[in-house]
Design a protein around this motif. Sequence first.
Motif, short mmCIF file in Angstrom:
data_model
loop_
_atom_site.label_atom_id
_atom_site.label_comp_id
_atom_site.label_asym_id
_atom_site.label_seq_id
_atom_site.Cartn_x
_atom_site.Cartn_y
_atom_site.Cartn_z
N UNK A 129 -14.02 -9.89 5.05
CA UNK A 129 -13.62 -10.24 3.69
C UNK A 129 -12.46 -11.22 3.71
N UNK A 130 -12.51 -12.20 2.82
CA UNK A 130 -11.49 -13.23 2.72
C UNK A 130 -11.08 -13.40 1.27
N UNK A 131 -9.80 -13.34 0.93
CA UNK A 131 -9.39 -13.53 -0.47
C UNK A 131 -9.69 -14.94 -0.95
N UNK A 132 -10.03 -15.03 -2.23
CA UNK A 132 -10.38 -16.32 -2.82
C UNK A 132 -9.40 -16.78 -3.89
N UNK A 133 -8.42 -15.94 -4.22
CA UNK A 133 -7.44 -16.34 -5.23
C UNK A 133 -8.02 -16.31 -6.61
N UNK A 134 -7.63 -17.29 -7.43
CA UNK A 134 -8.06 -17.30 -8.82
C UNK A 134 -7.25 -16.34 -9.65
N UNK A 135 -7.63 -16.18 -10.91
CA UNK A 135 -6.97 -15.26 -11.83
C UNK A 135 -8.04 -14.50 -12.62
N UNK A 136 -7.77 -13.25 -12.98
CA UNK A 136 -8.72 -12.54 -13.83
C UNK A 136 -8.68 -13.09 -15.25
N UNK A 137 -9.70 -12.83 -16.04
CA UNK A 137 -9.69 -13.31 -17.43
C UNK A 137 -8.66 -12.57 -18.27
N UNK A 138 -8.27 -13.16 -19.39
CA UNK A 138 -7.30 -12.54 -20.28
C UNK A 138 -7.80 -11.23 -20.87
N UNK A 139 -9.10 -11.00 -20.81
CA UNK A 139 -9.69 -9.77 -21.33
C UNK A 139 -9.59 -8.61 -20.36
N UNK A 140 -9.15 -8.87 -19.11
CA UNK A 140 -9.09 -7.82 -18.10
C UNK A 140 -7.97 -6.83 -18.40
N UNK A 141 -8.19 -5.57 -18.02
CA UNK A 141 -7.16 -4.55 -18.16
C UNK A 141 -6.11 -4.72 -17.06
N UNK A 142 -4.87 -4.39 -17.39
CA UNK A 142 -3.79 -4.52 -16.43
C UNK A 142 -3.82 -3.38 -15.41
N UNK A 143 -4.32 -2.22 -15.80
CA UNK A 143 -4.35 -1.07 -14.90
C UNK A 143 -5.13 -1.40 -13.64
N UNK A 144 -4.53 -1.08 -12.48
CA UNK A 144 -5.17 -1.41 -11.21
C UNK A 144 -4.86 -0.29 -10.22
#
Length: 271
Positions: free
Chosen positions: A4-19
Motif C-alpha cells: 500500500x502506498x499513500x496517494x494524498x489528496x483531501x476528503x470531500x467537504x461532506x466527509x465526517x471528521x470522526x476517524x
Amino acid sequence: MSYHTPRGGLPPQTALVTDRAVVKLAYTFIPKGVLRDIVTSRLPGFTRTRAWILARPTPSSATTFSQLILEVAPGGGAVRPEMEVGVEGVVFVTAGALALTLDGERHVLEPGGYAFLAPGAEWALANDGDEPTSFHWIRKAYEPAEGVGAPASFVTRDQDVEPRAVPDPDGAWATSRFVDPDDLSHDMHVNIVTFQPGGSIPFAETHVMEHGLYVLQGKAVYRLNDDWVECEAGDYLLLRAFCPQACYAGGPEPFRYLLYKDVNRQIRLTP
C-alpha cells in the motif's frame, strides 16, 4: 505481493471528521486516511519530494527512531539524503522505481526493494522515471558496542528473502528477516511479518523493543495495550516499549506489515 502506498489528496467537504486516529500513552494509531496533502513536509536537500513523517523522537512518539514515507516526483531526489553523522537507515520501496547510488554503485529499487544504509555510508537517490516513486525511510542513531564492528550496507528485495515460519503455528505466521538476528553488529531490525488469514499472535507480547508497524497488505484486529483496534493496508501503528500487543489476521488475503524494532544492545544506565 502488494504494497500500500499513500496517494494524498483531501476528503470531500461532506466527509465526517470522526476517524480512527488515536494517541495514547502506550501506542499511537495513524490510519491511512490521515496521510493527506496538507500534512506533508518538505526536506532540506531534496527536490520534487514530499514526506509524511510517521514517527520521530518526542515524549508522545518514538524514542529510538524516525520513520517517513517519501514520495519523489520524476526528476526529484537528493544528492545527500542523510545529513547527520552516525545515523543508519533502511529504505523500502512500495511504488515506482528508485535509483539508489550507494558507495559508488548504482541500484534500481522497484516495489519490494530494500536497502540497509550503514552509518557513514555515502548514498544518493533519484527518480529517473516517468511516474512518482514512494518509499519508507527508517532512521536510527547507531549505537556502537565494544568488540562488535559496525554493519555493512546492502541491497536486496522482499521477493528474494524466504519468510521463516515461526515455530508451532503451522505456517500461519512467518517473518522475512533481512539480517541475521544473531548478528550483533545490527542494533535495529526492519523486517516484514506475514500472517495467513486467520493466523494470530496468540499471546500479548510485552517487551522492551518499541515498534513502528506499517500495514502493507490485508487487514487484522490488533490488541494494543487494553484496546482492540481494526487495521488495514495503509495504517500505521507506533507501539512503545512494553505495550502489550497481539493480533488476529482477517481475510481474504495475507496480512503483511513492515516492522521496526530496536535490538541487541545493553540498557544504558549512565550518560
